[in-house]
Design a protein around this motif. Structure first.
Motif, PDB file in Angstrom:
ATOM      1  N   UNK A  13       0.930  -1.317   0.093  1.00  0.00           N
ATOM      2  CA  UNK A  13       0.024  -0.082   0.117  1.00  0.00           C
ATOM      3  C   UNK A  13       0.770   1.075  -0.029  1.00  0.00           C
ATOM      4  N   UNK A  14       1.834   1.264   0.866  1.00  0.00           N
ATOM      5  CA  UNK A  14       2.755   2.476   0.696  1.00  0.00           C
ATOM      6  C   UNK A  14       3.723   2.658  -0.581  1.00  0.00           C
ATOM      7  N   UNK A  15       3.904   1.361  -1.217  1.00  0.00           N
ATOM      8  CA  UNK A  15       4.693   1.463  -2.514  1.00  0.00           C
ATOM      9  C   UNK A  15       3.722   1.975  -3.733  1.00  0.00           C
ATOM     10  N   UNK A  16       2.435   1.506  -3.471  1.00  0.00           N
ATOM     11  CA  UNK A  16       1.574   1.734  -4.514  1.00  0.00           C
ATOM     12  C   UNK A  16       1.077   3.356  -4.578  1.00  0.00           C
ATOM     13  N   UNK A  17       1.272   4.131  -3.451  1.00  0.00           N
ATOM     14  CA  UNK A  17       0.979   5.326  -3.343  1.00  0.00           C
ATOM     15  C   UNK A  17       1.797   6.180  -4.261  1.00  0.00           C
ATOM     16  N   UNK A  18       1.446   7.072  -5.133  1.00  0.00           N
ATOM     17  CA  UNK A  18       1.943   7.785  -6.049  1.00  0.00           C
ATOM     18  C   UNK A  18       2.984   8.825  -5.438  1.00  0.00           C
ATOM     19  N   UNK A  19       4.436   9.063  -5.763  1.00  0.00           N
ATOM     20  CA  UNK A  19       5.176   9.865  -5.391  1.00  0.00           C
ATOM     21  C   UNK A  19       5.597  10.580  -6.496  1.00  0.00           C
ATOM     22  N   UNK A  20       5.970  12.067  -6.181  1.00  0.00           N
ATOM     23  CA  UNK A  20       6.668  12.725  -7.068  1.00  0.00           C
ATOM     24  C   UNK A  20       8.043  12.394  -7.518  1.00  0.00           C
ATOM     25  N   UNK A  21       8.466  12.332  -9.169  1.00  0.00           N
ATOM     26  CA  UNK A  21       9.564  12.137  -9.423  1.00  0.00           C
ATOM     27  C   UNK A  21      10.148  13.331  -9.963  1.00  0.00           C
ATOM     28  N   UNK A  22      11.448  14.036  -9.441  1.00  0.00           N
ATOM     29  CA  UNK A  22      12.082  13.332  -8.566  1.00  0.00           C
ATOM     30  C   UNK A  22      11.694  13.764  -7.205  1.00  0.00           C
ATOM     31  N   UNK A  23      11.710  13.188  -6.162  1.00  0.00           N
ATOM     32  CA  UNK A  23      11.580  13.636  -4.808  1.00  0.00           C
ATOM     33  C   UNK A  23      12.300  12.534  -3.927  1.00  0.00           C
ATOM     34  N   UNK A  24      12.699  13.092  -2.677  1.00  0.00           N
ATOM     35  CA  UNK A  24      13.076  12.322  -1.620  1.00  0.00           C
ATOM     36  C   UNK A  24      12.205  11.469  -0.975  1.00  0.00           C
ATOM     37  N   UNK A  25      11.027  11.424  -1.121  1.00  0.00           N
ATOM     38  CA  UNK A  25       9.901  10.685  -0.651  1.00  0.00           C
ATOM     39  C   UNK A  25      10.009   9.499  -1.462  1.00  0.00           C
ATOM     40  N   UNK A  26      10.303   9.730  -2.745  1.00  0.00           N
ATOM     41  CA  UNK A  26      10.275   8.522  -3.529  1.00  0.00           C
ATOM     42  C   UNK A  26      11.125   7.334  -3.103  1.00  0.00           C
ATOM     43  N   UNK A  27      12.238   7.550  -2.273  1.00  0.00           N
ATOM     44  CA  UNK A  27      12.897   6.580  -1.598  1.00  0.00           C
ATOM     45  C   UNK A  27      11.897   5.727  -0.587  1.00  0.00           C
ATOM     46  N   UNK A  28      11.109   6.479   0.272  1.00  0.00           N
ATOM     47  CA  UNK A  28      10.402   5.595   0.950  1.00  0.00           C
ATOM     48  C   UNK A  28       9.319   4.692   0.187  1.00  0.00           C
ATOM     49  N   UNK A  29       9.109   5.117  -1.083  1.00  0.00           N
ATOM     50  CA  UNK A  29       8.294   4.188  -1.631  1.00  0.00           C
ATOM     51  C   UNK A  29       9.039   2.928  -2.157  1.00  0.00           C
ATOM     52  N   UNK A  30      10.245   3.321  -2.704  1.00  0.00           N
ATOM     53  CA  UNK A  30      11.361   2.354  -3.094  1.00  0.00           C
ATOM     54  C   UNK A  30      11.581   1.311  -2.059  1.00  0.00           C
ATOM     55  N   UNK A  31      11.690   1.976  -0.963  1.00  0.00           N
ATOM     56  CA  UNK A  31      12.354   1.009   0.219  1.00  0.00           C
ATOM     57  C   UNK A  31      11.120  -0.142   0.468  1.00  0.00           C
ATOM     58  N   UNK A  32       9.832   0.348   0.432  1.00  0.00           N
ATOM     59  CA  UNK A  32       8.648  -0.205   0.621  1.00  0.00           C
ATOM     60  C   UNK A  32       8.631  -1.526  -0.625  1.00  0.00           C
ATOM     61  N   UNK A  33       8.622  -0.954  -1.772  1.00  0.00           N
ATOM     62  CA  UNK A  33       8.779  -1.876  -2.934  1.00  0.00           C
ATOM     63  C   UNK A  33       9.582  -3.034  -2.639  1.00  0.00           C
ATOM     64  N   UNK A  34      10.924  -2.738  -2.029  1.00  0.00           N
ATOM     65  CA  UNK A  34      11.815  -3.909  -2.127  1.00  0.00           C
ATOM     66  C   UNK A  34      11.488  -4.825  -0.974  1.00  0.00           C
TER      67      UNK A  34
END
Length: 452
Positions: A426-447
């Motif tokens: 659910x965290x990974x599926x939420x859209x993040x802005x590219x580029x943004x530091x918050x994108x790393x939160x989604x990527x960590x969740x994706x992993x």
């Protein structure tokens, strides 16, 4: 109408007062130093304002990497900085006082003493009350061998009287307060020595995060003395001398003592009414802020329950909701987020790495360095990471750590995930802005998707 007397006007006190008033109580708030308490007037608000100036100078010092040339060195005028610090603190106090007045809360200046669970004495005033909330806070711990003088040997409440940047600031204590001030004065341009009794700075924080901070401190020219315990601090000529227990001596221009806090519980009359304290003098409370005495509640640093302004405020709100019959959600320390305002910042929420390592639960984690983030590269950010903890198989997020610029803002999405028991998907599926530091939160969740 229920009459509630609140002793202490910090976050635990004034937030409780606002809730109690909204729920229909007649509220008297007693504060001896000023509305907002030490959090607003001498601690959290002033220190974070000082740190904001330091952070800006730290950013400027790395401007060359972004192609910016500064014709002259940028320096802080500490007298002007501290004047702004104190002005903002007073403005915040005034804002809170206005909110209390608008809510019908009576604010009484003075020191309170309890004669019973229904009688509070403030000077010549005798206040009969139905319930009491103790929110008296804490004050800096000092040592018999290191007495602050307000000029060269200082507590964190006294540093805002400085008019010139210390030539060499020795910070004794490497917990959150010590690390924050060491980082701040290093960023402002002072020579800083950090004396730590432990083998690393920030011993109570995530070990990976603390390692990053110590590496940054050292790279920026700070001297970090690990496994070094202070024996005494004394004035010498125009400076200070810190003597360590192993006989080593550190001389500097100023010394900041960051030795922890002592609860403000003496002289209140707690023994008279039988309120229980722990061995450290902190008031014992349950998860809805009740003491062992009926009708007497406590909130904030005087309870020793995670000494954070946000926790104090929540304890105060919970206490009044419980007292006045509103819906109550007991304090859940597993969902508390906190931040260390060093540069870079450390933000945490939920389970820690230590708790995970000591737990029998099956927890998986993913760590993503910020150096791999596109926005971080653009901003010249090299230090920091995002770490997420989740339950194996279920994928429910149970904790996280963010180290980086504005980590206090980035942690919020992980805090929401922990609070709402969201999954990593659910965290990974939420859209993040590219580029943004918050994108790393989604990527960590994706992993952590389908982690075996």
């Amino acid at each position: 109408m229920t009459h509630v007397t609140i002793i202490g006007g910090g976050p635990g006190g004034y937030e409780a007062a606002l809730v109690a008033s909204r729920l229909g109580a007649d509220v008297t708030l007693v504060e001896r130093d000023g509305v907002g308490g030490s959090t607003v007037l001498t601690d959290c608000v002033p220190s974070k304002t000082l740190i904001a100036t330091s952070d800006l100078l730290t950013d400027v010092s790395g401007a060359a990497e972004l192609g910016i040339e500064a014709p002259t060195a940028v320096r802080a005028d500490l007298a002007a900085v501290d004047k702004r610090v104190l002005a903002l603190a007073q403005a915040q106090s005034d804002d809170i006082a206005e909110r209390l007045a608008a809510s019908g809360v009576k604010v009484l200046a003075g020191t309170a003493t309890l004669e019973s669970a229904q009688l509070v004495v403030v000077g010549d005033a005798r206040i009969e009350t139905d319930a009491i909330l103790l929110a008296t806070g804490a004050h800096p711990r000092v040592s018999d061998d290191a007495q602050p003088d307000g000029e060269r040997i200082l507590t964190w409440e006294q540093v805002y009287a400085l008019e010139e940047l210390p030539e060499h600031m020795i910070v004794v204590g490497s917990g959150v307060t010590g690390a924050e001030f060491a980082s701040a004065y290093n960023g402002l341009g002072a020579t800083v020595t950090l004396v730590s009794s432990r083998d690393r700075v920030l011993p109570g924080e995530d070990a990976d995060a603390a390692t990053v901070i110590e590496d940054v401190f050292t790279r920026r020219g700070m001297t970090v003395m690990g496994n070094s315990r202070m024996a005494s601090v004394e004035r010498i000529d125009d400076g200070v001398r810190v003597t360590l227990t192993d006989g080593r001596i550190v001389d500097g221009s100023h010394c900041l003592l960051a030795l922890g806090s002592i609860p403000n519980t003496e002289g209140l009359g707690l023994d008279t009414i039988g309120v229980e304290l722990d061995d450290g003098g902190f008031i014992k409370v349950d998860r809805v802020s009740r003491t062992n005495v009926r009708g007497v509640y406590a909130a904030g640093d005087c309870t020793g329950v995670l000494m954070l302004a946000s926790v104090a405020a929540q304890q105060g709100r919970i206490a009044m909701s419980h007292l006045l019959g509103d819906a109550v959600h007991p304090l859940d320390l597993g969902k508390v987020s906190s931040n260390v305002f060093t540069s870079p910042e450390i933000a945490t929420v939920g389970l820690s790495q230590k708790q995970v390592d000591e737990s029998d639960a099956s927890i998986v984690s993913a760590t993503l360095p910020l150096a791999s983030n596109a926005r971080a590269k653009m901003q010249g950010v090299h230090d920091g990471f995002v770490k997420i903890f989740a339950r194996r198989g279920m994928g429910i997020v149970v904790g996280g750590v963010v180290v980086g610029p504005k980590a206090s803002e980035l942690i919020h999405v992980i805090s929401l995930a922990v609070s709402a028991s969201l999954t990593v998907d659910q965290v990974a599926d939420a859209f993040t802005i590219y580029p943004s530091l918050s994108g790393s939160v989604a990527e960590a969740a994706r992993r952590l998707h389908d982690t075996p």
